[in-house]
Design an enzyme around this catalytic site. Sequence first.
Site, PDB file in Angstrom:
ATOM      1  N   LYS A 112     -21.305 -66.716 -45.511  1.00  0.00           N
ATOM      2  CA  LYS A 112     -20.128 -66.230 -46.249  1.00  0.00           C
ATOM      3  C   LYS A 112     -19.545 -64.982 -45.581  1.00  0.00           C
ATOM      4  O   LYS A 112     -18.328 -64.805 -45.541  1.00  0.00           O
ATOM      5  CB  LYS A 112     -20.490 -65.919 -47.701  1.00  0.00           C
ATOM      6  CG  LYS A 112     -20.604 -67.155 -48.578  1.00  0.00           C
ATOM      7  CD  LYS A 112     -20.703 -66.755 -50.044  1.00  0.00           C
ATOM      8  CE  LYS A 112     -20.984 -67.943 -50.936  1.00  0.00           C
ATOM      9  NZ  LYS A 112     -21.253 -67.572 -52.321  1.00  0.00           N
ATOM     10  N   LYS A 193     -22.862 -79.731 -46.765  1.00  0.00           N
ATOM     11  CA  LYS A 193     -23.037 -79.932 -48.207  1.00  0.00           C
ATOM     12  C   LYS A 193     -21.672 -79.933 -48.905  1.00  0.00           C
ATOM     13  O   LYS A 193     -20.759 -79.219 -48.479  1.00  0.00           O
ATOM     14  CB  LYS A 193     -23.986 -78.865 -48.773  1.00  0.00           C
ATOM     15  CG  LYS A 193     -23.309 -77.709 -49.365  1.00  0.00           C
ATOM     16  CD  LYS A 193     -24.178 -76.716 -50.072  1.00  0.00           C
ATOM     17  CE  LYS A 193     -23.258 -75.511 -50.271  1.00  0.00           C
ATOM     18  NZ  LYS A 193     -23.731 -74.406 -50.967  1.00  0.00           N
ATOM     19  N   LYS A 196     -17.260 -76.366 -53.190  1.00  0.00           N
ATOM     20  CA  LYS A 196     -16.007 -76.175 -53.917  1.00  0.00           C
ATOM     21  C   LYS A 196     -14.934 -75.582 -53.016  1.00  0.00           C
ATOM     22  O   LYS A 196     -13.756 -75.754 -53.259  1.00  0.00           O
ATOM     23  CB  LYS A 196     -16.229 -75.196 -55.070  1.00  0.00           C
ATOM     24  CG  LYS A 196     -17.048 -75.733 -56.218  1.00  0.00           C
ATOM     25  CD  LYS A 196     -17.285 -74.580 -57.167  1.00  0.00           C
ATOM     26  CE  LYS A 196     -18.137 -74.921 -58.340  1.00  0.00           C
ATOM     27  NZ  LYS A 196     -18.724 -73.711 -58.921  1.00  0.00           N
TER      28      LYS A 196
HETATM   29  P1  AMP Z   1     -22.180 -73.073 -57.568  1.00  0.00           P
HETATM   30  O1  AMP Z   1     -21.006 -73.946 -57.689  1.00  0.00           O
HETATM   31  O2  AMP Z   1     -22.376 -72.559 -56.174  1.00  0.00           O
HETATM   32  O3  AMP Z   1     -22.241 -72.014 -58.592  1.00  0.00           O
HETATM   33  O4  AMP Z   1     -23.451 -74.021 -57.821  1.00  0.00           O
HETATM   34  C1  AMP Z   1     -23.900 -74.403 -59.104  1.00  0.00           C
HETATM   35  C2  AMP Z   1     -25.106 -75.304 -58.972  1.00  0.00           C
HETATM   36  O5  AMP Z   1     -24.777 -76.500 -58.261  1.00  0.00           O
HETATM   37  C3  AMP Z   1     -26.279 -74.676 -58.181  1.00  0.00           C
HETATM   38  O6  AMP Z   1     -27.502 -75.006 -58.804  1.00  0.00           O
HETATM   39  C4  AMP Z   1     -26.189 -75.325 -56.824  1.00  0.00           C
HETATM   40  O7  AMP Z   1     -27.433 -75.408 -56.171  1.00  0.00           O
HETATM   41  C5  AMP Z   1     -25.672 -76.708 -57.187  1.00  0.00           C
HETATM   42  N1  AMP Z   1     -24.920 -77.311 -56.065  1.00  0.00           N
HETATM   43  C6  AMP Z   1     -23.797 -76.821 -55.491  1.00  0.00           C
HETATM   44  N2  AMP Z   1     -23.377 -77.626 -54.496  1.00  0.00           N
HETATM   45  C7  AMP Z   1     -24.259 -78.658 -54.444  1.00  0.00           C
HETATM   46  C8  AMP Z   1     -24.376 -79.837 -53.630  1.00  0.00           C
HETATM   47  N3  AMP Z   1     -23.496 -80.119 -52.672  1.00  0.00           N
HETATM   48  N4  AMP Z   1     -25.431 -80.672 -53.864  1.00  0.00           N
HETATM   49  C9  AMP Z   1     -26.330 -80.414 -54.845  1.00  0.00           C
HETATM   50  N5  AMP Z   1     -26.278 -79.319 -55.639  1.00  0.00           N
HETATM   51  C10 AMP Z   1     -25.255 -78.456 -55.451  1.00  0.00           C
END
Ligand code: AMP
Length: 328
Positions: A112, A193, A196
């Site tokens: 980041k 991966k 968003k």
């Molecule tokens: P965030 O959107 O970064 O706040 O992520 C929220 C949750 O989604 C966290 O537990 C992440 O580990 C999970 N997560 C985010 N992106 C992925 C992905 N591509 N595959 C699996 N889990 C994800």
Amino acid sequence: MKARVFSGIQPTGSPHIGNYLGALKNWVKIQHEYECIWGIVDLHAITIYQKPEELRQKIVELAGMLIAIGLDPAHTSIVVQSMIPAHTELAWMLTCATPIGWLERMTQYKSKAQAQETVGDGLLQYPVLMAADILLYQAAIVPVGDDQSQHLELARDIAQRFNSMYGETFVMPATSLPSVGARVMGLDEPDKKMSKSSTGPNHAISLLDDPKVITKKIMRATTDSNPAVDFETMGAGVKNLLAIYQAFTETSDDHVKAEFDGLRYGDMKKKVAAAVVAALEPIQVRYREITADPGYLEGVLKASAERVSVFANDTVYKTKRAMGLYTA
Ligand code: AMP
Ligand code: TRP
């Protein structure tokens, strides 16, 4: 007493099937088994600039989505991190017990930071705040996707270091990953991966995507030069689509093999798309109902914050006492 669980999701972008399969779906499954607290972690979101008006709206929308996927606010707490000052209070105390070197090694920080012209201090502190979220509630289990594993190891290191410096204060939190779907990859770039922040039009499937859009994105997903599914030689793109199918339908490896072995990619994708649409449609219907009444969501967030604050304040008090800070 039931063991406590904490996990969080940032109110940025639009929640996608990676969030759902990696984390949210598990949250729903375990909500009655444990005493659960789910955080909408807005203080983590602002480690990267967010447009204020948009952020405020996304917080409420995410609360609606968490209920739409099946979290039951009568049994489980859905909290906005910034509504509970104890998160930031504990984060500062933990910051003072965390060596900078531990933070500089975090892979998410490094990637980041590379993308920013100037790196805000918050980006470096991000995992300390995350440790505070967890340790504040003495959570024993933290269900997340695979990309958070390193942050959770750090949370344990911080807890251990604090406990050895100031005496037993924090419960050691365990990481809980789903067996399938812990790392959903981008549909357009199956070596990255699903995220968003990626802007490619076919990268991610949002939980709110229209069925036609979902189908179109899956039909365009990157595969490989084989014409049909071959479990011996399939590339990352096909593997990702089959994992998405398996995680949504909760079927066994054998079932997936029997259903897809030798199937031409076009037909395989149609099946995957149908499974995703079938799972997301009821969520979308509930989401529209819930968000039609913002007063209801406000009430849920307020009640949750009140419910968890007593416990959070207690941990802050204990931590202050342990460190020798003045408490009345
Ligand atoms: P965030 O959107 O970064 O706040 O992520 C929220 C949750 O989604 C966290 O537990 C992440 O580990 C999970 N997560 C985010 N992106 C992925 C992905 N591509 N595959 C699996 N889990 C994800
Ligand atoms: N950093 C996590 C993510 O981006 C979100 C998060 C914040 C979190 N605090 C947490 C996850 C505490 C688990 C526990 O996905």
